[in-house]
Design an enzyme around this catalytic site. Structure first.
Site, PDB file in Angstrom:
ATOM      1  N   GLY A  13      46.856  40.697  37.907  1.00 36.94           N
ATOM      2  CA  GLY A  13      45.659  41.447  37.542  1.00 36.94           C
ATOM      3  C   GLY A  13      45.327  42.537  38.520  1.00 36.94           C
ATOM      4  N   SER A  14      46.335  43.081  39.220  1.00 35.20           N
ATOM      5  CA  SER A  14      46.069  44.070  40.272  1.00 35.20           C
ATOM      6  C   SER A  14      45.376  45.316  39.735  1.00 35.20           C
ATOM      7  CB  SER A  14      47.373  44.448  40.983  1.00 35.20           C
ATOM      8  OG  SER A  14      48.354  44.867  40.060  1.00 35.20           O
ATOM      9  N   ARG A  15      45.816  45.817  38.579  1.00 33.47           N
ATOM     10  CA  ARG A  15      45.176  47.006  38.010  1.00 33.47           C
ATOM     11  C   ARG A  15      43.799  46.690  37.457  1.00 33.47           C
ATOM     12  NH1 ARG A  15      49.291  49.779  33.949  1.00 33.47           N
ATOM     13  NH2 ARG A  15      47.498  51.173  33.714  1.00 33.47           N
ATOM     14  N   MET A  16      43.522  45.414  37.288  1.00 29.58           N
ATOM     15  CA  MET A  16      42.209  44.977  36.817  1.00 29.58           C
ATOM     16  C   MET A  16      41.265  44.673  37.990  1.00 29.58           C
ATOM     17  SD  MET A  16      42.133  44.846  33.500  1.00 29.58           S
ATOM     18  CE  MET A  16      42.976  44.434  31.985  1.00 29.58           C
ATOM     19  N   LYS A  17      41.748  44.925  39.220  1.00 30.75           N
ATOM     20  CA  LYS A  17      40.968  44.598  40.421  1.00 30.75           C
ATOM     21  C   LYS A  17      40.646  43.105  40.458  1.00 30.75           C
ATOM     22  CE  LYS A  17      40.842  49.059  41.019  1.00 30.75           C
ATOM     23  NZ  LYS A  17      41.816  49.702  41.923  1.00 30.75           N
TER      24      LYS A  17
END
Length: 245
Positions: A13-17
């Site tokens: 979920g890195s791009r989802m912070k």
């Protein structure tokens, strides 16, 4: 014919912070992955497999479901590699439906139609007509309107980029074909990943018929790759719920 379902859910979920699996983020107060599970359960699959990555124990704890076969993808080497991990678990005579845990609006009606219209010896491909196909793989057809290739945007010429029919990445095949095709997928590309898209080329080489189906609504195949996209999916979902009233 019995059905096996594979849901790919190994993304972070890195791009989802977020520090957790992307598929555990909430849509309408329910994890994205549960929306997909609910859709496929209506098809009464004999097997339900979920491919998870790092910290898969958190995913398993959050999704309480006794019938799920959890399959680990230790290294994130692409979608083809993810499905390859499922091969030892697949019942050999089954039809296999492959989809994604971060595409929560997919309907059981669309998936059921796809499974029903894909004969055992065919490859089923879910495509969609979109207004803005930028960044997506284009469906290339011959003069008989049969699929002859999927061309990624970076490899497409100007004419091909005008095509609005795109690949959604949802496939329906059988275990026998997958067992032949998956080990042949190469990572000879810029990303050094094994892409599931390659099975379309193998089907064409093997003269396997490709059956095309499309979603009842294009929004069904929208993915959640950012917080903005997730908010957009939430608005679509709520609008659909109001329309049902």
């Amino acid at each position: 014919m019995s059905l096996s379902v594979i849901i790919l859910a190994a993304g972070f979920g890195s791009r989802m912070k977020s520090n957790h699996s992307k598929v555990l983020l909430s849509l309408a107060n329910k994890p994205l992955l549960m929306h997909v599970i609910d859709a496929v359960e209506a098809l009464n699959p004999e097997q339900l497999m979920i491919v998870h990555g790092h910290k898969g124990n958190y995913l398993q704890a959050a999704i309480e479901h006794p019938d799920i076969i959890w399959v680990e993808q230790e290294e994130r080497l692409g979608t083809g590699h993810a499905v390859l991990q499922c091969l030892p678990h697949l019942n050999k005579d089954n039809q296999v439906l492959i989809l994604y845990g971060d595409v929560p609006l997919i309907s059981s009606q669309t998936l059921g139609h796809m499974v029903k219209t894909t004969h055992h010896d065919q490859l089923g491909l879910l495509t969609a007509e979109v207004e803005n196909p930028k960044g997506l793989g284009r469906i290339i057809r011959d003069q008989f309107h049969q699929v002859k290739a999927i061309i990624e945007e970076k490899d497409a010429d100007d004419l091909q980029r005008q095509i609005t029919e795109v690949n959604t990445g949802v496939y329906c095949s059988n275990t026998e074909h997958l067992s032949q095709w998956l080990p042949k997928i190469s990572n000879d590309n810029m990303q050094k990943e094994y892409y599931l898209t390659d099975i379309v080329g193998f089907a064409i080489e093997d003269q396997i018929a490709i059956t095309i189906s499309q979603p009842l609504a294009t929004q069904e195949v929208y993915g959640a790759n950012s917080r903005l996209e997730l908010a957009h999916l939430e608005r679509i979902y709520q609008k659909w719920q109001v329309e049902k009233l």
